[in-house]
Design a protein around this motif. Structure first.
Motif, PDB file in Angstrom:
ATOM      1  N   LYS A  53      17.729  23.052-102.023  1.00  0.00           N
ATOM      2  CA  LYS A  53      16.561  22.686-101.021  1.00  0.00           C
ATOM      3  C   LYS A  53      16.723  21.320-100.739  1.00  0.00           C
ATOM      4  N   THR A  54      16.529  20.853 -99.230  1.00  0.00           N
ATOM      5  CA  THR A  54      16.308  19.881 -98.747  1.00  0.00           C
ATOM      6  C   THR A  54      14.844  19.614 -98.362  1.00  0.00           C
ATOM      7  N   VAL A  55      14.100  18.492 -98.857  1.00  0.00           N
ATOM      8  CA  VAL A  55      12.837  18.294 -98.251  1.00  0.00           C
ATOM      9  C   VAL A  55      12.900  16.975 -97.923  1.00  0.00           C
ATOM     10  N   GLU A  56      11.932  16.355 -96.917  1.00  0.00           N
ATOM     11  CA  GLU A  56      11.593  14.968 -96.490  1.00  0.00           C
ATOM     12  C   GLU A  56      10.194  15.053 -96.522  1.00  0.00           C
ATOM     13  N   THR A  98      14.858   3.394-106.212  1.00  0.00           N
ATOM     14  CA  THR A  98      13.560   3.495-106.566  1.00  0.00           C
ATOM     15  C   THR A  98      12.876   3.346-105.245  1.00  0.00           C
ATOM     16  N   VAL A  99      11.637   4.162-104.928  1.00  0.00           N
ATOM     17  CA  VAL A  99      10.827   4.156-103.770  1.00  0.00           C
ATOM     18  C   VAL A  99       9.598   3.630-104.319  1.00  0.00           C
ATOM     19  N   LYS A 100       8.685   3.272-103.246  1.00  0.00           N
ATOM     20  CA  LYS A 100       7.390   3.086-103.427  1.00  0.00           C
ATOM     21  C   LYS A 100       6.376   4.026-102.611  1.00  0.00           C
ATOM     22  N   VAL A 101       5.197   4.019-103.256  1.00  0.00           N
ATOM     23  CA  VAL A 101       4.318   4.869-102.657  1.00  0.00           C
ATOM     24  C   VAL A 101       4.155   4.555-101.020  1.00  0.00           C
ATOM     25  N   GLY A 102       4.187   5.442-100.087  1.00  0.00           N
ATOM     26  CA  GLY A 102       4.048   5.299 -98.816  1.00  0.00           C
ATOM     27  C   GLY A 102       5.226   5.461 -98.055  1.00  0.00           C
ATOM     28  N   GLU A 103       6.389   5.260 -98.683  1.00  0.00           N
ATOM     29  CA  GLU A 103       7.606   5.444 -98.110  1.00  0.00           C
ATOM     30  C   GLU A 103       8.049   6.745 -97.779  1.00  0.00           C
ATOM     31  N   THR A 104       9.033   6.842 -97.020  1.00  0.00           N
ATOM     32  CA  THR A 104       9.702   8.335 -96.741  1.00  0.00           C
ATOM     33  C   THR A 104      10.876   8.805 -97.384  1.00  0.00           C
ATOM     34  N   LEU A 105      11.070   9.661 -97.971  1.00  0.00           N
ATOM     35  CA  LEU A 105      12.168   9.977 -98.882  1.00  0.00           C
ATOM     36  C   LEU A 105      12.516  11.394 -98.628  1.00  0.00           C
ATOM     37  N   LYS A 106      13.924  11.547 -98.385  1.00  0.00           N
ATOM     38  CA  LYS A 106      14.684  12.823 -98.354  1.00  0.00           C
ATOM     39  C   LYS A 106      15.776  13.105 -99.370  1.00  0.00           C
ATOM     40  N   VAL A 107      15.379  14.161 -99.874  1.00  0.00           N
ATOM     41  CA  VAL A 107      16.203  14.563-101.018  1.00  0.00           C
ATOM     42  C   VAL A 107      16.779  16.025-100.858  1.00  0.00           C
ATOM     43  N   THR A 108      17.771  16.426-101.749  1.00  0.00           N
ATOM     44  CA  THR A 108      18.362  17.657-101.797  1.00  0.00           C
ATOM     45  C   THR A 108      18.507  18.267-103.227  1.00  0.00           C
ATOM     46  N   GLY A 109      18.229  19.198-103.848  1.00  0.00           N
ATOM     47  CA  GLY A 109      18.320  19.558-104.926  1.00  0.00           C
ATOM     48  C   GLY A 109      18.068  21.014-105.377  1.00  0.00           C
ATOM     49  N   ASP A 110      17.949  21.429-106.650  1.00  0.00           N
ATOM     50  CA  ASP A 110      17.646  22.638-107.067  1.00  0.00           C
ATOM     51  C   ASP A 110      15.961  22.603-106.974  1.00  0.00           C
ATOM     52  N   SER A 111      15.402  23.868-106.436  1.00  0.00           N
ATOM     53  CA  SER A 111      14.274  24.066-106.188  1.00  0.00           C
ATOM     54  C   SER A 111      13.625  25.111-107.196  1.00  0.00           C
ATOM     55  N   GLY A 116       2.954  26.832-110.750  1.00  0.00           N
ATOM     56  CA  GLY A 116       2.382  26.865-109.391  1.00  0.00           C
ATOM     57  C   GLY A 116       2.704  25.704-108.416  1.00  0.00           C
ATOM     58  N   LYS A 117       3.300  24.750-109.192  1.00  0.00           N
ATOM     59  CA  LYS A 117       3.726  23.585-108.316  1.00  0.00           C
ATOM     60  C   LYS A 117       5.355  23.650-107.851  1.00  0.00           C
ATOM     61  N   ASN A 118       5.720  23.205-106.663  1.00  0.00           N
ATOM     62  CA  ASN A 118       6.847  23.473-106.428  1.00  0.00           C
ATOM     63  C   ASN A 118       7.641  21.894-106.877  1.00  0.00           C
ATOM     64  N   GLN A 119       8.827  22.123-107.563  1.00  0.00           N
ATOM     65  CA  GLN A 119       9.691  21.092-108.190  1.00  0.00           C
ATOM     66  C   GLN A 119      11.064  21.104-107.697  1.00  0.00           C
ATOM     67  N   ILE A 120      11.516  20.213-107.651  1.00  0.00           N
ATOM     68  CA  ILE A 120      13.091  19.847-107.281  1.00  0.00           C
ATOM     69  C   ILE A 120      13.898  18.858-108.157  1.00  0.00           C
ATOM     70  N   THR A 121      14.855  19.234-108.937  1.00  0.00           N
ATOM     71  CA  THR A 121      15.655  18.378-109.182  1.00  0.00           C
ATOM     72  C   THR A 121      16.880  17.990-108.229  1.00  0.00           C
ATOM     73  N   VAL A 122      16.474  16.689-108.044  1.00  0.00           N
ATOM     74  CA  VAL A 122      17.158  16.156-107.165  1.00  0.00           C
ATOM     75  C   VAL A 122      18.844  15.853-107.406  1.00  0.00           C
ATOM     76  N   ARG A 123      19.583  16.406-106.523  1.00  0.00           N
ATOM     77  CA  ARG A 123      21.043  16.261-106.879  1.00  0.00           C
ATOM     78  C   ARG A 123      21.608  15.020-105.823  1.00  0.00           C
ATOM     79  N   ALA A 124      21.064  14.845-104.726  1.00  0.00           N
ATOM     80  CA  ALA A 124      21.396  13.816-103.764  1.00  0.00           C
ATOM     81  C   ALA A 124      20.307  13.318-102.968  1.00  0.00           C
ATOM     82  N   ILE A 125      20.143  11.978-102.887  1.00  0.00           N
ATOM     83  CA  ILE A 125      19.270  11.299-102.046  1.00  0.00           C
ATOM     84  C   ILE A 125      19.784  11.153-100.487  1.00  0.00           C
ATOM     85  N   ASN A 126      19.111  11.578 -99.890  1.00  0.00           N
ATOM     86  CA  ASN A 126      19.787  11.748 -98.194  1.00  0.00           C
ATOM     87  C   ASN A 126      19.151  10.509 -97.587  1.00  0.00           C
TER      88      ASN A 126
END
Length: 126
Positions: A53-56, A98-111, A116-126
């Motif tokens: 899954k990819t999320v931003e 590394t990122v800071k609070v407030g920055e935009t981050l787009k990642v792809t990984g195993d969802s 009850g919380k959505n988790q992603i193990t990141v495989r790629a940072i887009n």
């Protein structure tokens, strides 16, 4: 000199008896039978892994870990994901940043979901 000869004789005997041990003979008539066993997937408090899954989204908070960090991301649709980023999980470890609070981050990984919380193990940072 007598002790030397006794030790040499003892060593020779040990070597001689050690080398004369016979290995079991293999007969070509014996067949090795194998059986395929299917093991059901284990279920625990961690949900099953979904597809990649990819999320931003915007980084809400950061929890530092041993070899990386987990960032809480909120998407434009107000969905919250906890994305775990570490050198060892990335397909290309040079993508690590590394990122800071407030920055935009787009990642792809195993969802997957845990408690009850959505988790992603990141495989790629887009």
């Amino acid at each position: 000199m007598k002790t030397y000869r006794q030790n040499l004789a003892m060593l020779s005997a040990v070597i001689a008896f050690g080398c004369n041990q016979r290995k079991p003979e293999e007969t070509p008539d014996q067949e090795i039978k194998t059986e395929q066993v299917t093991v059901p997937a284990a279920k625990d408090s961690i949900g099953e892994v979904d597809a990649s899954k990819t999320v931003e989204g915007t980084v809400q908070e950061i929890l530092n870990g041993k070899d990386g960090y987990t960032a809480k991301i909120e998407t434009a649709d107000k969905e919250v994901y906890y994305v775990t980023i570490s050198h060892s999980n990335l397909t290309d470890h040079t993508q690590y940043k590394t990122v800071k609070v407030g920055e935009t981050l787009k990642v792809t990984g195993d969802s997957w979901a845990m408690e009850g919380k959505n988790q992603i193990t990141v495989r790629a940072i887009n």
